[in-house]
Scaffold this active site. Structure first.
Site, PDB file in Angstrom:
ATOM      1  N   GLN A 183      -9.289   0.968   0.433  1.00 23.50           N
ATOM      2  CA  GLN A 183      -9.656   1.578   1.707  1.00 23.50           C
ATOM      3  C   GLN A 183     -10.078   3.025   1.453  1.00 23.50           C
ATOM      4  O   GLN A 183      -9.610   3.652   0.488  1.00 23.50           O
ATOM      5  CB  GLN A 183      -8.471   1.536   2.698  1.00 23.50           C
ATOM      6  CG  GLN A 183      -8.093   0.107   3.111  1.00 23.50           C
ATOM      7  CD  GLN A 183      -6.810   0.056   3.896  1.00 23.50           C
ATOM      8  OE1 GLN A 183      -5.849   0.764   3.590  1.00 23.50           O
ATOM      9  NE2 GLN A 183      -6.751  -0.783   4.919  1.00 23.50           N
TER      10      GLN A 183
ATOM     11  N   GLU B 155       0.823  -1.210   0.000  1.00 23.71           N
ATOM     12  CA  GLU B 155       0.000   0.000   0.000  1.00 23.71           C
ATOM     13  C   GLU B 155       0.855   1.258   0.000  1.00 23.71           C
ATOM     14  O   GLU B 155       1.637   1.482   0.935  1.00 23.71           O
ATOM     15  CB  GLU B 155      -0.884   0.029   1.253  1.00 23.71           C
ATOM     16  CG  GLU B 155      -1.710   1.285   1.372  1.00 23.71           C
ATOM     17  CD  GLU B 155      -2.331   1.466   2.742  1.00 23.71           C
ATOM     18  OE1 GLU B 155      -1.675   1.131   3.756  1.00 23.71           O
ATOM     19  OE2 GLU B 155      -3.466   1.941   2.811  1.00 23.71           O
TER      20      GLU B 155
ATOM     21  N   ASP C  14      -5.531   2.782  -1.180  1.00 22.22           N
ATOM     22  CA  ASP C  14      -6.150   3.594  -0.120  1.00 22.22           C
ATOM     23  C   ASP C  14      -6.429   4.970  -0.734  1.00 22.22           C
ATOM     24  O   ASP C  14      -5.502   5.730  -1.039  1.00 22.22           O
ATOM     25  CB  ASP C  14      -5.187   3.696   1.077  1.00 22.22           C
ATOM     26  CG  ASP C  14      -5.807   4.414   2.258  1.00 22.22           C
ATOM     27  OD1 ASP C  14      -5.689   3.929   3.390  1.00 22.22           O
ATOM     28  OD2 ASP C  14      -6.435   5.473   2.035  1.00 22.22           O
TER      29      ASP C  14
ATOM     30  N   GLU D 177     -11.523   2.915   6.626  1.00 16.41           N
ATOM     31  CA  GLU D 177     -10.365   3.017   7.520  1.00 16.41           C
ATOM     32  C   GLU D 177     -10.225   4.488   7.912  1.00 16.41           C
ATOM     33  O   GLU D 177      -9.371   5.221   7.384  1.00 16.41           O
ATOM     34  CB  GLU D 177      -9.100   2.536   6.810  1.00 16.41           C
ATOM     35  CG  GLU D 177      -7.906   2.445   7.745  1.00 16.41           C
ATOM     36  CD  GLU D 177      -6.604   2.125   7.035  1.00 16.41           C
ATOM     37  OE1 GLU D 177      -6.400   2.555   5.886  1.00 16.41           O
ATOM     38  OE2 GLU D 177      -5.763   1.442   7.647  1.00 16.41           O
TER      39      GLU D 177
HETATM   40  O1  LIG Z   1      -2.092   3.578   7.154  1.00 16.85           O
HETATM   41  C1  LIG Z   1      -2.885   3.007   6.394  1.00 16.85           C
HETATM   42  O2  LIG Z   1      -3.655   3.573   5.561  1.00 16.85           O
HETATM   43  C2  LIG Z   1      -2.946   1.528   6.399  1.00 16.85           C
HETATM   44  O3  LIG Z   1      -3.816   0.983   5.743  1.00 16.85           O
HETATM   45  C3  LIG Z   1      -1.940   0.720   7.182  1.00 16.85           C
HETATM   46  O4  LIG Z   1      -2.219  -0.631   7.006  1.00 16.85           O
HETATM   47  C4  LIG Z   1      -2.004   0.994   8.646  1.00 16.85           C
HETATM   48  O5  LIG Z   1      -1.119   1.972   8.982  1.00 16.85           O
HETATM   49 MG   LIG Z   2      -4.796   2.279   4.406  1.00 15.15          MG
END
Ligand SMILES: O=C(O)C(=O)[C@H](O)CO
Ligand SMILES: [Mg+2]
Length: 284
Positions: free
Chosen positions: A198, A137, A172, A234
């Site tokens: 995410q 990520e 993300d 998240e």
């Molecule tokens: O920080 C993030 O966005 C995450 O998804 C990591 O897995 C957690 O720090």
């Molecule tokens: Mg993340």
């Protein structure tokens, strides 16, 4: 149609962890992520997930140490043994809980030696557990200065070099916004590599509503692209988690029709719950 998961490390933290599974189900989530699954007895977590019919979609390897400690070891040449030990532990937890993805954190590093080390460790992990879904990520350098995996083009370089079907991009959208300023454009360039998504709002990393990121448009693009993986919330709730879940009803309905002309790259494999126990060291 995306399935929505709740990151139980950040949501429902008004409750003890084992009660968060039920709260997430009652709120309408179909799965959960747990960034720190290492300090809770596995039988208790497995029982809570099963009782609430919740898939555990992602865990971290290792847990991110937000108190200023290490943020993973996979790109740190002198910490290879530590990475491989952490991965074996994460794999045991993933097998015990039938987890779909293990997010491998690079740690703070820079330069060619870190890149070679990261690629080498990911190749090893992908071969050690070919039936485990693994993700990397890009995390933005404002929130995590010095973190090695901080850019989507770098992620593509790594994914191409490792070339393992069970290793994919953890997209993300919050980090995509902070890194590129253009979530949709970043998705169009890299989304075909995404095994997991995410979301969080900007500014403040709160609920994915209002703010600088247009999630209504993002979910429409996901629908047009036929993204059928998980989308995990998240974020840090502004107040109580339940008070901020209007978005889940709204986006749970927003659906478009994927184009029939194949104009978008076929979505990558989205992984699957890890069920087979893999004998140590056999890679099979
Ligand atoms: O920080 C993030 O966005 C995450 O998804 C990591 O897995 C957690 O720090
Ligand atoms: Mg993340």
């Amino acid at each position: 149609m995306p399935r929505f998961a709740a990151n139980l490390t950040m949501l429902f933290n008004e409750l003890p962890m084992l009660q968060r599974f039920g709260a997430a189900r009652r709120a309408g989530f179909k799965g959960v992520e747990i960034l720190f699954p290492y300090d809770i007895p596995l039988p208790d977590m497995r029982a809570s997930a099963r009782r609430n019919r919740m898939e555990i979609v992602l865990i971290n390897c290792p847990p991110p140490n937000w108190a200023g400690g290490p943020l993973g070891f996979a790109a740190i040449p002198e910490r290879k043994e530590r990475f491989r030990r952490d991965f074996e532990r994460a794999l045991r937890v993933a097998e015990a809980l039938s987890v779909r993805h293990i997010h491998i954190m690079s740690g703070k590093a820079e330069g060619a030696a870190a890149l070679d080390c990261f690629i080498d460790n990911l190749r090893w992990a992908a071969g050690r557990a070919p039936h485990a879904g693994l993700t990397i990520e890009p995390i933005n350098p404002i929130d995590m200065p010095g973190y090695f995996m901080s850019d989507f083009d770098l992620a593509e370089t790594v994914l191409d070099a490792v070339a393992a079907p069970n290793l994919g991009l953890q997209f993300d959208a919050y980090h995509a916004h902070r890194i590129t300023g253009d979530v949709i454009g970043c998705w169009r360039r890299h989304g075909h590599r995404a095994h997991h998504i995410q979301i969080a709002g900007m500014p403040g990393r709160h609920e994915p509503v209002d703010g600088e990121i247009n999630y209504t448009e993002f979910f429409q693009v996901l629908a047009e692209d036929g993204y059928d993986g998980w989308v995990s919330a998240e974020y840090a709730p502004r107040t109580l988690t339940e008070a901020g879940l209007r978005w889940l009803q709204e986006f749970g309905k927003a659906q478009g029709q994927p184009p029939q002309d194949g104009s978008r790259p076929a979505p990558a494999s989205r992984g699957r719950p890890l069920r087979r126990r893999i004998a140590p060291g056999t890679g099979s």
